[in-house]
Enzyme design. Structure first.
Site, PDB file in Angstrom:
ATOM      1  CG  ASP A  21      -4.513 -27.695 141.988  1.00 32.54           C
ATOM      2  OD1 ASP A  21      -4.477 -28.903 141.703  1.00 32.54           O
ATOM      3  OD2 ASP A  21      -5.565 -27.029 142.014  1.00 32.54           O
TER       4      ASP A  21
ATOM      5  CG  HIS B 116      -8.234 -28.466 139.983  1.00 31.91           C
ATOM      6  ND1 HIS B 116      -7.860 -28.567 141.322  1.00 31.91           N
ATOM      7  CD2 HIS B 116      -9.512 -28.898 139.915  1.00 31.91           C
ATOM      8  CE1 HIS B 116      -8.880 -29.055 142.018  1.00 31.91           C
ATOM      9  NE2 HIS B 116      -9.888 -29.257 141.200  1.00 31.91           N
TER      10      HIS B 116
ATOM     11  CB  SER C 133     -13.458 -29.318 141.026  1.00 29.85           C
ATOM     12  OG  SER C 133     -12.418 -30.231 141.313  1.00 29.85           O
TER      13      SER C 133
END
Length: 432
Positions: A407, A410, A163
């Site tokens: 998070d 990311h 990702s």
């Protein structure tokens, strides 16, 4: 008793006058010459790569001395050199720039996943958008979207990995798409493959989900949150058959290997009724994957026409004690950069960087290494943190403690990953 040598035997067994002999062509020498000729024909291209190509590799902020660098032919797509030759574009500092940053607005790029749209999900500040990477001793060339699109005319560019590589892929599209009319562009997803098409240019920019590069039990592009991860040895062709024909390739793989000190490796097939699974150290397992990737590249990419990039590990900021913060904290509520130029977080394993350096130094194909780890390590401010679409509804306990669901892997867009693509742009067109 030792038998006489052939020479002594022949000289004593006959009393007749010796006659001049015709020189005989040794069958052993003939076999050797045939073997050398066969190897030259079969591996001629690889041998040429060894002597004529360069590994564009920067594994540390300091560049290797000129005496240890090989001389390389001009790489495909290169159009010139940086004004300051020998400048290490991966060694530098972040400077505040509210004039040229951000390179696009979040609301103007419809391709950003909702897990990365921090403004849309309530981030109160925009400070993370206004930083520009400034190498020591030189300047990065400005990202030229027109040049990039013209270069991609009639070609395929592909990002392969996890990702984080998908984030870099989307960043590239955001940097380019505004030059393409709406009716001339499209994006489609086919299982693990997402394809952005610039119809006027007959070009595609693609992302392929393969977090380990090799086949694994986490290959489903949607359902892949598996804690007991297993990677199949020697299986890169499972995914690699979808990569053939690509002109510019950008690989990454790191985060999914970080499951502990060991990694489970399947010997055989996932279809086997009884599976043969062994455990290797993470470093040995990662080395296996890197070697498989390089073998695939050598067999399927043309060093005279194509380019291959590898993006180093993307750091996370899950432990604020790494930078002198309070224990139990992370990237949540961090809006400033880490100023220590020698900072290296505990999440980025230097042993993995050493594996990359060791394996890539033996490559028969020129791999351009995008060393984004150190420069990204300073950016504790740039993560999505709590400002993203959540996969599942948050509990009252989580809402009461935002650190628990932040998070710190990311990155918000626009932001840091646009700089990764500025570096890719630099190394594509000005690799020397």
């Amino acid at each position: 008793m030792k038998p006489p040598s052939p020479n002594s035997s022949s000289s004593s067994s006959s009393s007749s006058p010796s006659l001049p002999r015709k020189p005989r062509f040794s069958p052993y020498l003939f076999t050797l010459l045939v073997f050398i000729f066969f190897v030259a024909v079969l591996y001629g291209e690889d041998l040429a790569c060894i002597f004529s190509q360069q590994l564009q590799l920067d594994l540390a902020p300091a560049r290797p001395s000129p005496a240890t660098q090989k001389k390389w032919e001009k790489l495909p797509f290169a159009i010139g050199k940086l004004k300051e030759e020998g400048c290490d574009v991966f060694s530098g500092r972040w400077v505040r720039d509210e004039v040229t940053r951000p390179l696009y607005d979040e609301s103007d790029c419809p391709y950003i996943q909702p897990q990365l749209t921090c403004q849309e999900h309530g981030r109160p500040d925009r400070s993370y958008q206004y930083w520009r990477w400034q190498p020591h001793g030189c300047d990065l060339p400005s990202f030229n979207a027109s040049l990039m699109l013209e270069t991609l005319r009639g070609k395929r560019m592909m990002f392969v990995g996890d990702s984080l590589n998908r984030g870099q892929y989307v960043s590239m599209i955001c940097l380019l798409h505004s030059l393409i009319p709406d009716e001339e562009k499209s994006m489609e997803t086919f299982d693990s493959l997402t394809v952005f098409t610039a119809k006027k240019y007959n070009a595609t920019i693609e992302f392929y989900w393969a977090p380990f590069l090799l086949e694994s039990n986490s290959d489903n592009a949607v359902i892949h949150r598996i804690s007991d991860r297993i990677v199949r040895r020697g299986s890169i062709n499972k995914h690699g058959r979808k990569w053939k024909g690509v002109d510019i390739m950008v690989f990454n793989t790191y985060l999914w290997w970080m499951t502990g000190l060991n990694m489970k490796i399947l010997q055989g097939s996932f279809e086997d009724e009884v599976q043969d699974i062994v455990e290797l150290s993470t470093e040995d397992a990662y080395r296996m994957a890197m070697k498989s990737m390089l073998r695939w590249v050598r067999k399927n990419m043309n060093p005279k026409k194509t380019r291959v990039f590898f993006t180093s590990m993307s750091p996370s900021h899950g432990k604020s004690i790494d930078w002198g913060g309070e224990e139990g904290g992370n990237c949540y509520n961090q809006t400033t950069l880490i100023e220590d130029p020698n900072y290296w977080g505990s999440d980025s394993r230097k042993s993995i960087m050493e594996v990359i350096g060791d394996v890539f130094s033996q490559s028969k194909f020129p791999i351009t290494f995008l060393n984004i780890t150190q420069l990204s390590s300073y950016r504790r401010d740039a993560h999505t943190s709590i400002y993203k679409k959540q996969w599942t509804p948050l509990t009252s306990e989580q809402l009461a403690n935002p650190v628990s669901y932040a998070d710190c892997v990311h990155w918000c867009m626009p932001g840091l990953q646009d700089t990764w693509n500025e570096l890719l742009f630099t190394k594509l067109f000005y690799p020397y």
